[in-house]
Scaffold this active site. Structure first.
Site, mmCIF file in Angstrom:
data_model
loop_
_atom_site.group_PDB
_atom_site.id
_atom_site.type_symbol
_atom_site.label_atom_id
_atom_site.label_comp_id
_atom_site.label_asym_id
_atom_site.label_seq_id
_atom_site.Cartn_x
_atom_site.Cartn_y
_atom_site.Cartn_z
ATOM 1 N N ARG A 10 0.817 -1.232 0.000
ATOM 2 C CA ARG A 10 0.000 0.000 0.000
ATOM 3 C C ARG A 10 0.849 1.280 0.000
ATOM 4 O O ARG A 10 0.423 2.316 0.487
ATOM 5 C CB ARG A 10 -0.970 0.046 1.184
ATOM 6 C CG ARG A 10 -1.819 -1.177 1.426
ATOM 7 C CD ARG A 10 -2.788 -1.406 0.272
ATOM 8 N NE ARG A 10 -3.833 -2.370 0.585
ATOM 9 C CZ ARG A 10 -3.699 -3.683 0.494
ATOM 10 N NH1 ARG A 10 -2.560 -4.207 0.121
ATOM 11 N NH2 ARG A 10 -4.704 -4.492 0.765
ATOM 12 N N SER A 11 2.057 1.199 -0.563
ATOM 13 C CA SER A 11 2.944 2.362 -0.582
ATOM 14 C C SER A 11 2.675 3.305 -1.746
ATOM 15 O O SER A 11 3.214 4.405 -1.782
ATOM 16 C CB SER A 11 4.409 1.899 -0.635
ATOM 17 O OG SER A 11 4.650 1.196 -1.842
ATOM 18 N N GLY A 12 1.859 2.876 -2.716
ATOM 19 C CA GLY A 12 1.596 3.684 -3.899
ATOM 20 C C GLY A 12 2.384 3.218 -5.112
ATOM 21 O O GLY A 12 2.485 3.948 -6.107
ATOM 22 N N LYS A 13 2.913 1.991 -5.058
ATOM 23 C CA LYS A 13 3.727 1.449 -6.152
ATOM 24 C C LYS A 13 2.990 1.459 -7.486
ATOM 25 O O LYS A 13 3.543 1.869 -8.501
ATOM 26 C CB LYS A 13 4.140 -0.003 -5.867
ATOM 27 C CG LYS A 13 4.973 -0.235 -4.668
ATOM 28 C CD LYS A 13 5.259 -1.727 -4.483
ATOM 29 C CE LYS A 13 4.025 -2.570 -4.319
ATOM 30 N NZ LYS A 13 3.236 -2.345 -3.122
ATOM 31 N N HIS A 50 -8.275 -0.372 -8.506
ATOM 32 C CA HIS A 50 -7.172 -0.095 -9.434
ATOM 33 C C HIS A 50 -7.702 0.220 -10.834
ATOM 34 O O HIS A 50 -7.212 1.134 -11.502
ATOM 35 C CB HIS A 50 -6.194 -1.274 -9.496
ATOM 36 C CG HIS A 50 -5.185 -1.280 -8.397
ATOM 37 N ND1 HIS A 50 -3.983 -0.640 -8.499
ATOM 38 C CD2 HIS A 50 -5.193 -1.865 -7.179
ATOM 39 C CE1 HIS A 50 -3.290 -0.813 -7.386
ATOM 40 N NE2 HIS A 50 -4.003 -1.556 -6.568
ATOM 41 N N ALA A 52 -10.649 1.489 -11.617
ATOM 42 C CA ALA A 52 -11.292 2.803 -11.570
ATOM 43 C C ALA A 52 -10.251 3.917 -11.579
ATOM 44 O O ALA A 52 -10.442 4.955 -12.235
ATOM 45 C CB ALA A 52 -12.184 2.914 -10.339
#
Length: 188
Positions: A10-13, A50, A52
């Site tokens: 959930r780091s924004g990868k 993801h 959306a």
């Protein structure tokens, strides 16, 4: 060009990786090689979120989803020469290599077969001038597990990470949604 993007859960990868693909696509359609196998409500919600987010992006490129829970070589073969693709994510793919039977109920691949499949995928991308961005979770921050199956999985995934970091022209770690370049080859 091969870009390896890693970071914690959930780091924004995925968002950071999507931006690399959109930039590389330069207005052409982008290809999303989805390795997720939807097995519960939480996974269905994550996949939906993801999708959306990609659809809400104002970029001129359209995303084409290629379902590839295991056969990433077949997915990359569908990407046109000179386009950009995102493989999201290697973590799920590696677990399916080791633990899940394929849809036709065949046996899981060996780690040697899985590694060879990943190598072929990168070779194909390079041969056809495809920018391939690969996302994976960084699992090496926690103590190693005692469970032999989980330990074998972590060892396999970290071997893939080390190999990808050596092979990729760019290596990015995502921390709190920010990409930190660990390796960037000039003129890429």
């Amino acid at each position: 060009m091969i870009v390896f993007v890693s970071g914690g859960a959930r780091s924004g990868k995925s968002h950071v990786a999507e931006q690399y693909v959109l930039q590389a696509a330069n207005g052409k359609p982008c290809f999303y090689m989805a390795t997720a196998d939807i097995y519960d409500d939480e996974m269905a919600e994550r996949v939906s979120r993801h999708q959306a987010e990609r659809e809400a992006d104002d970029a001129p490129s359209a995303w084409v989803t290629l379902e590839a829970p295991l056969a990433i070589d077949q997915a990359i073969a569908q990407v046109p020469n000179g386009h950009a693709a995102l493989l999201d994510c290697l973590t799920l793919w590696a677990s399916q290599v080791m633990f899940n039977a394929d849809a036709d109920e065949s046996e899981p691949l060996s780690t040697t077969e899985g590694f060879a499949l990943l190598v072929r995928c990168l070779q194909d991308a390079r041969a056809r001038d495809i920018t391939l961005v690969i996302v994976s979770n960084d699992l090496n921050e926690a103590p190693l597990p005692n469970d032999p199956y989980t330990l074998r999985y972590v060892e396999f995934l970290q071997m893939l990470h080390r190999w990808l970091a050596a092979e990729a022209e760019r290596v990015v770690e995502v921390v709190a949604g920010q990409g930190v370049d660990w390796k960037a080859v000039a003129n890429t």
